[in-house]
Design a protein around this motif. Sequence first.
Motif, PDB file in Angstrom:
ATOM      1  N   LYS A 180       0.843  -1.194   0.000  1.00  0.00           N
ATOM      2  CA  LYS A 180       0.000   0.000   0.000  1.00  0.00           C
ATOM      3  C   LYS A 180       0.878   1.242   0.000  1.00  0.00           C
ATOM      4  O   LYS A 180       1.973   1.241   0.573  1.00  0.00           O
ATOM      5  CB  LYS A 180      -0.919   0.026   1.224  1.00  0.00           C
ATOM      6  CG  LYS A 180      -1.975  -1.064   1.225  1.00  0.00           C
ATOM      7  CD  LYS A 180      -2.879  -0.956   2.444  1.00  0.00           C
ATOM      8  CE  LYS A 180      -3.925  -2.063   2.440  1.00  0.00           C
ATOM      9  NZ  LYS A 180      -4.801  -1.995   3.633  1.00  0.00           N
ATOM     10  N   THR A 181       0.371   2.275  -0.644  1.00  0.00           N
ATOM     11  CA  THR A 181       1.054   3.566  -0.654  1.00  0.00           C
ATOM     12  C   THR A 181       0.145   4.613  -0.028  1.00  0.00           C
ATOM     13  O   THR A 181      -1.014   4.763  -0.435  1.00  0.00           O
ATOM     14  CB  THR A 181       1.411   3.999  -2.088  1.00  0.00           C
ATOM     15  OG1 THR A 181       2.299   3.036  -2.663  1.00  0.00           O
ATOM     16  CG2 THR A 181       2.083   5.366  -2.091  1.00  0.00           C
ATOM     17  N   PHE A 225       4.709   6.990   1.924  1.00  0.00           N
ATOM     18  CA  PHE A 225       5.094   5.719   2.532  1.00  0.00           C
ATOM     19  C   PHE A 225       4.627   4.565   1.649  1.00  0.00           C
ATOM     20  O   PHE A 225       3.453   4.517   1.270  1.00  0.00           O
ATOM     21  CB  PHE A 225       4.421   5.537   3.896  1.00  0.00           C
ATOM     22  CG  PHE A 225       4.804   6.542   4.948  1.00  0.00           C
ATOM     23  CD1 PHE A 225       5.700   6.204   5.951  1.00  0.00           C
ATOM     24  CD2 PHE A 225       4.247   7.817   4.959  1.00  0.00           C
ATOM     25  CE1 PHE A 225       6.039   7.119   6.943  1.00  0.00           C
ATOM     26  CE2 PHE A 225       4.581   8.736   5.943  1.00  0.00           C
ATOM     27  CZ  PHE A 225       5.484   8.386   6.935  1.00  0.00           C
ATOM     28  N   CYS A 226       5.522   3.618   1.355  1.00  0.00           N
ATOM     29  CA  CYS A 226       5.148   2.380   0.672  1.00  0.00           C
ATOM     30  C   CYS A 226       5.538   1.211   1.573  1.00  0.00           C
ATOM     31  O   CYS A 226       6.688   1.133   2.026  1.00  0.00           O
ATOM     32  CB  CYS A 226       5.857   2.244  -0.669  1.00  0.00           C
ATOM     33  SG  CYS A 226       5.398   3.499  -1.879  1.00  0.00           S
ATOM     34  N   GLY A 227       4.590   0.325   1.831  1.00  0.00           N
ATOM     35  CA  GLY A 227       4.893  -0.800   2.705  1.00  0.00           C
ATOM     36  C   GLY A 227       3.907  -1.930   2.520  1.00  0.00           C
ATOM     37  O   GLY A 227       2.913  -1.809   1.798  1.00  0.00           O
ATOM     38  N   ASN A 228       4.183  -3.050   3.194  1.00  0.00           N
ATOM     39  CA  ASN A 228       3.327  -4.224   3.021  1.00  0.00           C
ATOM     40  C   ASN A 228       2.057  -4.164   3.860  1.00  0.00           C
ATOM     41  O   ASN A 228       1.187  -5.024   3.745  1.00  0.00           O
ATOM     42  CB  ASN A 228       4.103  -5.512   3.322  1.00  0.00           C
ATOM     43  CG  ASN A 228       4.487  -5.652   4.800  1.00  0.00           C
ATOM     44  OD1 ASN A 228       4.310  -4.734   5.606  1.00  0.00           O
ATOM     45  ND2 ASN A 228       5.023  -6.805   5.149  1.00  0.00           N
ATOM     46  N   GLY A 229       1.935  -3.147   4.681  1.00  0.00           N
ATOM     47  CA  GLY A 229       0.731  -2.972   5.481  1.00  0.00           C
ATOM     48  C   GLY A 229       0.991  -1.959   6.576  1.00  0.00           C
ATOM     49  O   GLY A 229       2.143  -1.693   6.930  1.00  0.00           O
ATOM     50  N   GLU A 248      -2.613   4.076  -3.314  1.00  0.00           N
ATOM     51  CA  GLU A 248      -2.608   2.910  -4.200  1.00  0.00           C
ATOM     52  C   GLU A 248      -2.508   1.631  -3.386  1.00  0.00           C
ATOM     53  O   GLU A 248      -1.874   1.600  -2.330  1.00  0.00           O
ATOM     54  CB  GLU A 248      -1.421   3.000  -5.167  1.00  0.00           C
ATOM     55  CG  GLU A 248      -1.388   1.918  -6.229  1.00  0.00           C
ATOM     56  CD  GLU A 248      -0.216   2.070  -7.191  1.00  0.00           C
ATOM     57  OE1 GLU A 248      -0.296   1.531  -8.307  1.00  0.00           O
ATOM     58  OE2 GLU A 248       0.782   2.725  -6.816  1.00  0.00           O
ATOM     59  N   VAL A 249      -3.133   0.584  -3.907  1.00  0.00           N
ATOM     60  CA  VAL A 249      -3.014  -0.757  -3.331  1.00  0.00           C
ATOM     61  C   VAL A 249      -2.537  -1.681  -4.446  1.00  0.00           C
ATOM     62  O   VAL A 249      -3.128  -1.715  -5.530  1.00  0.00           O
ATOM     63  CB  VAL A 249      -4.350  -1.266  -2.759  1.00  0.00           C
ATOM     64  CG1 VAL A 249      -4.151  -2.617  -2.072  1.00  0.00           C
ATOM     65  CG2 VAL A 249      -4.948  -0.255  -1.784  1.00  0.00           C
TER      66      VAL A 249
END
Length: 248
Positions: free
Chosen positions: A110-111, A190-194, A245-246
């Motif tokens: 997710k961003t 932030f971009c991360g897996n959750g 974004e997802v």
Amino acid sequence: MSRIRLTVAYDGSSFKGWQSQPEGNTIQDNIEAALLKVSGEALRITGSGRTDTGVHAIGQVAHFDVPESSSMNAGEWNRALNVNLPPTIRIIKASMVEDDFHARFGAKEKTYRYEIDIGPVLNPLRVSRAWHHPEKINCEILRRACSVYIGEHDFASFAANRKDGKDINTVRTINSIEVAECSDGLTITFCGNGFLYKMVRLLVGAAVRVAEEREEISWLEGMLESPGTAKCQYCATGEGLYLVEVIY
């Protein structure tokens, strides 16, 4: 039964978050009310995750199962839902997907973007769309502070407690953080897996605290090294946060 994926954008200013609430007026409540009007059936939607009161979205993702009685295609659902939704909620895209697509459990990344307005006077067009913070923020220190968060960490110190009593895994991976300066302020992406409940807002609040030179970077590092021992008390406002974004 067919499944439809929705990409949803909304101005969260006047809503009580994404997830359905007994008192209503959430994004989910409004979309499900539109589905009822269109289909005549009580259909449930599943989102990629919850957004809090006042938080916005450009690319929230949800899915629902089309009743067997319906002959509408994805484009027709898209148009019909938008006709029955308030103008501050829009279905950007509707598409048919495989039956095993799951908006929540299938999400890989997710961003989120957080916007800070640092001008002495907040532009009226930015009201409820950015955190107004006219106090001085050192951008280089802000970048260094945010870099501490990158990687896999236990973010228990940067998660607010939900009232559902559930124990959750607080380990998350942040793949990247970008701090950008613009004419009217700053954006932190932030971009991360959750992300945990209020996690992005707490990360922003803590990093800004360091960038104001009120705390040291070692303070952030200590909360990551001893997760949950002390809770971050500095939570940025919801109005500056956007789900962008997802990725699946």
